[in-house]
Design a protein around this motif. Structure first.
Motif, PDB file in Angstrom:
ATOM      1  N   ASN A  68       0.829  -1.209   0.000  1.00 39.83           N
ATOM      2  CA  ASN A  68       0.000   0.000   0.000  1.00 39.83           C
ATOM      3  C   ASN A  68       0.861   1.256   0.000  1.00 39.83           C
ATOM      4  O   ASN A  68       0.560   2.237  -0.680  1.00 39.83           O
ATOM      5  CB  ASN A  68      -0.938  -0.010   1.198  1.00 39.83           C
ATOM      6  N   GLU A  69       1.949   1.238   0.754  1.00 40.85           N
ATOM      7  CA  GLU A  69       2.840   2.402   0.787  1.00 40.85           C
ATOM      8  C   GLU A  69       3.480   2.635  -0.576  1.00 40.85           C
ATOM      9  O   GLU A  69       3.627   3.783  -1.015  1.00 40.85           O
ATOM     10  CB  GLU A  69       3.920   2.199   1.850  1.00 40.85           C
ATOM     11  N   ARG A  70       3.864   1.547  -1.240  1.00 43.61           N
ATOM     12  CA  ARG A  70       4.458   1.695  -2.574  1.00 43.61           C
ATOM     13  C   ARG A  70       3.451   2.320  -3.533  1.00 43.61           C
ATOM     14  O   ARG A  70       3.786   3.190  -4.342  1.00 43.61           O
ATOM     15  CB  ARG A  70       4.938   0.342  -3.099  1.00 43.61           C
ATOM     16  N   LEU A  71       2.196   1.856  -3.475  1.00 45.17           N
ATOM     17  CA  LEU A  71       1.171   2.393  -4.365  1.00 45.17           C
ATOM     18  C   LEU A  71       0.891   3.860  -4.060  1.00 45.17           C
ATOM     19  O   LEU A  71       0.736   4.682  -4.979  1.00 45.17           O
ATOM     20  CB  LEU A  71      -0.109   1.563  -4.241  1.00 45.17           C
ATOM     21  N   VAL A  72       0.834   4.212  -2.803  1.00 45.04           N
ATOM     22  CA  VAL A  72       0.591   5.615  -2.436  1.00 45.04           C
ATOM     23  C   VAL A  72       1.712   6.503  -2.967  1.00 45.04           C
ATOM     24  O   VAL A  72       1.471   7.614  -3.464  1.00 45.04           O
ATOM     25  CB  VAL A  72       0.434   5.752  -0.909  1.00 45.04           C
ATOM     26  N   ARG A  73       2.965   6.021  -2.892  1.00 42.82           N
ATOM     27  CA  ARG A  73       4.079   6.809  -3.432  1.00 42.82           C
ATOM     28  C   ARG A  73       3.889   7.054  -4.925  1.00 42.82           C
ATOM     29  O   ARG A  73       4.143   8.149  -5.433  1.00 42.82           O
ATOM     30  CB  ARG A  73       5.406   6.093  -3.180  1.00 42.82           C
ATOM     31  N   GLN A  74       3.449   6.016  -5.644  1.00 45.45           N
ATOM     32  CA  GLN A  74       3.247   6.178  -7.080  1.00 45.45           C
ATOM     33  C   GLN A  74       2.122   7.170  -7.368  1.00 45.45           C
ATOM     34  O   GLN A  74       2.215   7.979  -8.291  1.00 45.45           O
ATOM     35  CB  GLN A  74       2.942   4.817  -7.728  1.00 45.45           C
ATOM     36  N   ILE A  75       1.047   7.096  -6.576  1.00 47.52           N
ATOM     37  CA  ILE A  75      -0.081   8.017  -6.761  1.00 47.52           C
ATOM     38  C   ILE A  75       0.366   9.459  -6.521  1.00 47.52           C
ATOM     39  O   ILE A  75       0.038  10.374  -7.289  1.00 47.52           O
ATOM     40  CB  ILE A  75      -1.238   7.630  -5.819  1.00 47.52           C
ATOM     41  N   GLU A  76       1.128   9.681  -5.462  1.00 48.58           N
ATOM     42  CA  GLU A  76       1.590  11.035  -5.156  1.00 48.58           C
ATOM     43  C   GLU A  76       2.531  11.550  -6.247  1.00 48.58           C
ATOM     44  O   GLU A  76       2.473  12.726  -6.634  1.00 48.58           O
ATOM     45  CB  GLU A  76       2.279  11.041  -3.796  1.00 48.58           C
ATOM     46  N   ALA A  77       3.385  10.653  -6.768  1.00 53.70           N
ATOM     47  CA  ALA A  77       4.300  11.069  -7.836  1.00 53.70           C
ATOM     48  C   ALA A  77       3.527  11.403  -9.111  1.00 53.70           C
ATOM     49  O   ALA A  77       3.857  12.362  -9.825  1.00 53.70           O
ATOM     50  CB  ALA A  77       5.317   9.964  -8.107  1.00 53.70           C
ATOM     51  N   ALA A  78       2.487  10.612  -9.403  1.00 54.63           N
ATOM     52  CA  ALA A  78       1.659  10.896 -10.584  1.00 54.63           C
ATOM     53  C   ALA A  78       0.981  12.250 -10.447  1.00 54.63           C
ATOM     54  O   ALA A  78       0.897  13.027 -11.411  1.00 54.63           O
ATOM     55  CB  ALA A  78       0.619   9.790 -10.773  1.00 54.63           C
ATOM     56  N   GLY A  79       0.493  12.556  -9.240  1.00 60.77           N
ATOM     57  CA  GLY A  79      -0.131  13.853  -9.011  1.00 60.77           C
ATOM     58  C   GLY A  79       0.845  15.000  -9.201  1.00 60.77           C
ATOM     59  O   GLY A  79       0.489  16.051  -9.768  1.00 60.77           O
ATOM     60  N   ALA A  80       2.072  14.815  -8.747  1.00 58.80           N
ATOM     61  CA  ALA A  80       3.080  15.868  -8.907  1.00 58.80           C
ATOM     62  C   ALA A  80       3.395  16.101 -10.382  1.00 58.80           C
ATOM     63  O   ALA A  80       3.552  17.252 -10.823  1.00 58.80           O
ATOM     64  CB  ALA A  80       4.349  15.475  -8.150  1.00 58.80           C
ATOM     65  N   ARG A  81       3.483  15.023 -11.159  1.00 63.01           N
ATOM     66  CA  ARG A  81       3.736  15.184 -12.595  1.00 63.01           C
ATOM     67  C   ARG A  81       2.569  15.904 -13.282  1.00 63.01           C
ATOM     68  O   ARG A  81       2.767  16.713 -14.186  1.00 63.01           O
ATOM     69  CB  ARG A  81       3.982  13.819 -13.237  1.00 63.01           C
ATOM     70  N   TYR A  82       1.368  15.587 -12.865  1.00 61.34           N
ATOM     71  CA  TYR A  82       0.180  16.209 -13.455  1.00 61.34           C
ATOM     72  C   TYR A  82       0.190  17.718 -13.198  1.00 61.34           C
ATOM     73  O   TYR A  82      -0.092  18.523 -14.086  1.00 61.34           O
ATOM     74  CB  TYR A  82      -1.071  15.561 -12.863  1.00 61.34           C
ATOM     75  N   ARG A  83       0.541  18.105 -11.973  1.00 66.45           N
ATOM     76  CA  ARG A  83       0.591  19.534 -11.641  1.00 66.45           C
ATOM     77  C   ARG A  83       1.667  20.244 -12.453  1.00 66.45           C
ATOM     78  O   ARG A  83       1.462  21.351 -12.946  1.00 66.45           O
ATOM     79  CB  ARG A  83       0.847  19.722 -10.142  1.00 66.45           C
ATOM     80  N   ALA A  84       2.810  19.571 -12.615  1.00 71.19           N
ATOM     81  CA  ALA A  84       3.925  20.192 -13.326  1.00 71.19           C
ATOM     82  C   ALA A  84       3.626  20.389 -14.809  1.00 71.19           C
ATOM     83  O   ALA A  84       4.234  21.248 -15.464  1.00 71.19           O
ATOM     84  CB  ALA A  84       5.187  19.344 -13.152  1.00 71.19           C
ATOM     85  N   ALA A  85       2.707  19.608 -15.350  1.00 72.96           N
ATOM     86  CA  ALA A  85       2.406  19.669 -16.786  1.00 72.96           C
ATOM     87  C   ALA A  85       1.203  20.549 -17.091  1.00 72.96           C
ATOM     88  O   ALA A  85       0.656  20.489 -18.198  1.00 72.96           O
ATOM     89  CB  ALA A  85       2.166  18.255 -17.317  1.00 72.96           C
ATOM     90  N   GLU A  86       0.797  21.385 -16.146  1.00 69.92           N
ATOM     91  CA  GLU A  86      -0.432  22.165 -16.316  1.00 69.92           C
ATOM     92  C   GLU A  86      -0.339  23.126 -17.496  1.00 69.92           C
ATOM     93  O   GLU A  86      -1.306  23.313 -18.250  1.00 69.92           O
ATOM     94  CB  GLU A  86      -0.748  22.926 -15.032  1.00 69.92           C
ATOM     95  N   ALA A  87       0.821  23.751 -17.698  1.00 75.11           N
ATOM     96  CA  ALA A  87       0.963  24.705 -18.801  1.00 75.11           C
ATOM     97  C   ALA A  87       0.795  24.005 -20.148  1.00 75.11           C
ATOM     98  O   ALA A  87       0.138  24.528 -21.058  1.00 75.11           O
ATOM     99  CB  ALA A  87       2.322  25.391 -18.720  1.00 75.11           C
TER     100      ALA A  87
END
Length: 667
Positions: free
Chosen positions: A15-34
């Motif tokens: 579960n911790e591994r999956l949560v890390r992946q989810i948080e990383a995916a969210g960070a990439r999504y925010r960075a690609a907003e432009a």
């Protein structure tokens, strides 16, 4: 062999591994907003596929090369149409209209997808998805298999899916990972590649269920294209996400797309509409607030104890296949042993080459090598036991092309193995290979063909004409347009005319079968039908290998189906045909049935019920279904064979519906 693509697996719960992946995916999504804003501006300006012009042209060119574009679209090209405009039109047509074989190709791809069972501290249970990318290699996520120990305690289950009539799976097959042979993992890219142990019969899973070839080339997807995801959400039976989906954004290492998935989809293949794998699904993308905190369904900061189902999702994320292949290549740069193992991924991966998928053509041999001083013995096949099946019927297998030099008894065992797989799935009694009659004409066919020319020499003018007619008809039935006006082309479009009007390439692209295999199959059919002496020599050899009395259940494959139809005109009342089963038959083409000794597309009265089966990606069966042309056909069905065994008789016989048709005739 265990290799980690980073500093090594971290000690963390699943579960911790999956949560890390989810948080990383969210960070990439925010960075690609432009970049997302630019995509939306292009979409608002009327662009259906708001991607860069060069990517649009690469995508359109790939679709043309694969013969995915209706020929009329290319033939209607306007001289003043710009390359980007033409590219958008080509891509749009392929998105809106699909060839009927879209469904069969999807079934073929789905067969390679497995439900992954493993333990996260409790009992072993279904938790994720993986898919075969080579005969003995399976790809899934790092957060599914973070280390070799986890893979070693897991298994992959194939066939866990609902039946056509919503019946539960009758039979599933489990294979165990073999991480000691190969285990490659990368936490940052969230993938693990693991070797799989063969089954009890010695075959790796990919020889049974097929595998999805990984392609390093670009042009597989543009923004706005649909994507299809096949997997086991929440560990359920296999499901597909195919509605209301599209590829929305390309990042350096990942793709974002809109489609319905659940946590159990981790490790699922993400496909384009040509069923090429474009990504490895690994995570949803969560909604976030201005501080970057993940939000729950109530718009409040999410906490892990609330569970993944309470996250507000805004997109999905998959790891780009081309990036995974590049990482694997980097790992193997200085490792000859690893490069050898990865070569199984095939030439398209850029990691190695594999022999072309083709039917082996061994050198002809004498029918039987005689002992010194003895006369040669003519091989006409192997006989079945007289008392088999209660003495009611005789089961006869009639083989197809390119069997010269093979042992008839070994061929018979291979056919029986495929049939027994299907009979087992159908809950019917299996057959003993020694109860089956196997007439053998493979050597005789080559012998009479070589009486005038070697097997690889040019055909006679009449046979070449028939071969060209067969190939042209098959390509036309596969959607190739008739020659029309010249296409005005420039730059990357210069190859269009030749691509549109090249029959062998068209058939190969629409079936996924190697050109040499298709060429050899149609050459042999042409050679058999062209000359009466060839036909008569084959029929005499088959008659010599049949039981003296019947009734018989005749199962024929490939060229053998053509031989079978001619054979029906030679059998007398002593050998009635209680039932005929044909598989992978070219009987649906005018150029074939117009030349049969039965005098057209009708079944002789000597034959009992006739059942035909065909695979839409089988190039030899491209004239099917037969019901449109033939009279006397009782039933026929389509099946989805593995992509590298589309014409294989063992694959045909292993289908439950095909085996059931045979089993019922055997009583």
């Amino acid at each position: 062999m265990e290799i980690s693509g980073n500093d090594g697996p971290r000690a963390a719960s699943a579960n911790e591994r999956l949560v890390r992946q989810i948080e990383a995916a969210g960070a990439r999504y925010r960075a690609a907003e432009a970049d997302r804003g630019e995509i939306e501006r292009r979409r608002a300006a009327g662009s259906r596929f708001p991607d860069d012009d060069d990517r649009l042209q690469l995508r359109a060119a790939r679709l043309v090369e694969q013969h995915e574009v209706p020929g009329q679209v290319l033939l209607a090209t306007s001289p003043d149409e710009s390359a980007p405009r033409l590219a958008e039109r080509i891509i749009g047509v392929t998105n809106d209209l699909q060839s009927l074989n879209f469904l069969a190709r999807g079934l073929r791809a789905a067969a390679c997808v497995a439900r992954i069972w493993y333990s996260t501290g409790g009992p072993v249970r279904p938790q994720a998805t993986g898919f075969l990318v080579a005969p003995s290699l399976l790809l899934t996520n790092h957060h599914v298999f973070p280390d070799a120990a986890t893979a070693r305690g897991a298994f992959a289950e194939f066939g866990a899916e609902m039946g056509v009539d919503n019946d539960l799976p009758v039979h599933t097959t489990r294979f165990a990972p073999d991480p000691d042979t190969l285990f490659l993992t990368d936490e940052d890219l969230d993938f693990s590649l693991v070797a799989m142990r063969p089954g009890g019969d010695g075959r790796p899973p990919g020889r049974i269920f097929g595998h999805i070839g990984l392609i390093a080339a670009e042009g597989k997807l543009v923004v706005g294209d649909p994507v299809n995801v096949i997997g086991h959400p929440a560990g359920r039976l296999k499901e597909i996400a195919i509605r209301a989906n599209r590829f929305t954004q390309r990042l350096d290492d990942f793709l974002h797309y809109e489609t319905d998935t659940e946590p159990g989809n981790s490790g699922s293949p993400v496909f384009n509409d040509q069923w090429e794998a474009v990504a490895l699904h690994h995570s949803g993308v969560p909604a976030h607030d201005d501080s970057g905190a993940v939000l729950n369904l109530q718009g409040l900061p999410w906490r892990p104890e609330q569970g993944l189902a309470q996250i507000e999702w805004v997109a999905n994320e998959g790891v780009r296949i081309s990036v995974i292949l590049a990482r694997l290549g980097a790992l193997a740069t200085n490792d000859d042993g690893l490069r050898t193992l990865l070569a199984e991924l095939g030439a398209g991966s850029g990691l190695g080459t594999t022999p072309a998928a083709r039917t082996a053509v061994p050198a002809p041999r004498s029918p039987v090598e005689p002992a010194s001083g003895a006369e040669a013995v003519t091989v006409s096949g192997v006989s079945g036991r007289p008392g088999a099946f209660g003495g009611r019927v005789r089961l006869v297998f009639l083989h197809g092309r390119s069997q010269q030099g093979h042992d008839p008894a070994a061929l018979r065992r291979g056919w029986a193995a495929g049939l027994n797989s299907g009979l087992t799935m159908a809950g019917l009694p299996t057959v003993d290979p020694e109860d089956v009659w196997f007439p053998f004409y493979g050597d005789r066919l080559v012998e009479v063909m070589e009486s005038t020319a070697p097997i690889e020499a040019p055909l006679s003018p009449s046979a070449q004409g028939l071969y060209d007619e067969l190939l042209g008809e098959a390509a036309h039935r596969a959607g190739m347009p008739a020659p029309g006006r010249t296409v005005v082309t420039e730059s990357i479009w210069d190859h269009m005319v030749g691509t549109v009007h090249e029959p062998l390439g068209w058939i190969a692209a629409h079936t996924g079968v190697d050109r040499l295999v298709i060429r050899a199959a149609f050459r042999d059919v042409a050679a058999y039908l062209d000359r009466d002496d060839t036909r008569e020599a084959v029929l005499e050899r088959v008659l010599a290998g049949l039981p003296a009395s019947g009734p018989v259940v005749l199962v024929a494959h490939s060229l053998g189906t053509v031989v079978a139809m001619d054979l029906l005109t030679r059998l007398g009342p002593a050998v009635p045909v209680a039932g005929l089963i044909t598989a992978g038959a070219p009987l649906g083409m005018d150029a074939v049935y117009s030349r049969l000794r039965v005098g057209g597309a009708h079944l002789p009265s000597i034959a009992g019920p006739w059942f035909n089966t065909w695979c839409p990606t089988d190039p030899v069966a491209i004239g099917c279904p037969l019901a449109d042309d033939w009279s006397g056909l009782a039933a026929e069905c389509t099946v989805a064979n593995p992509h590298d065994r589309a014409h294989d008789i063992g694959a045909y016989l292993a289908h439950r519906e095909v085996a059931t048709a045979i089993g019922r005739l055997l009583g």
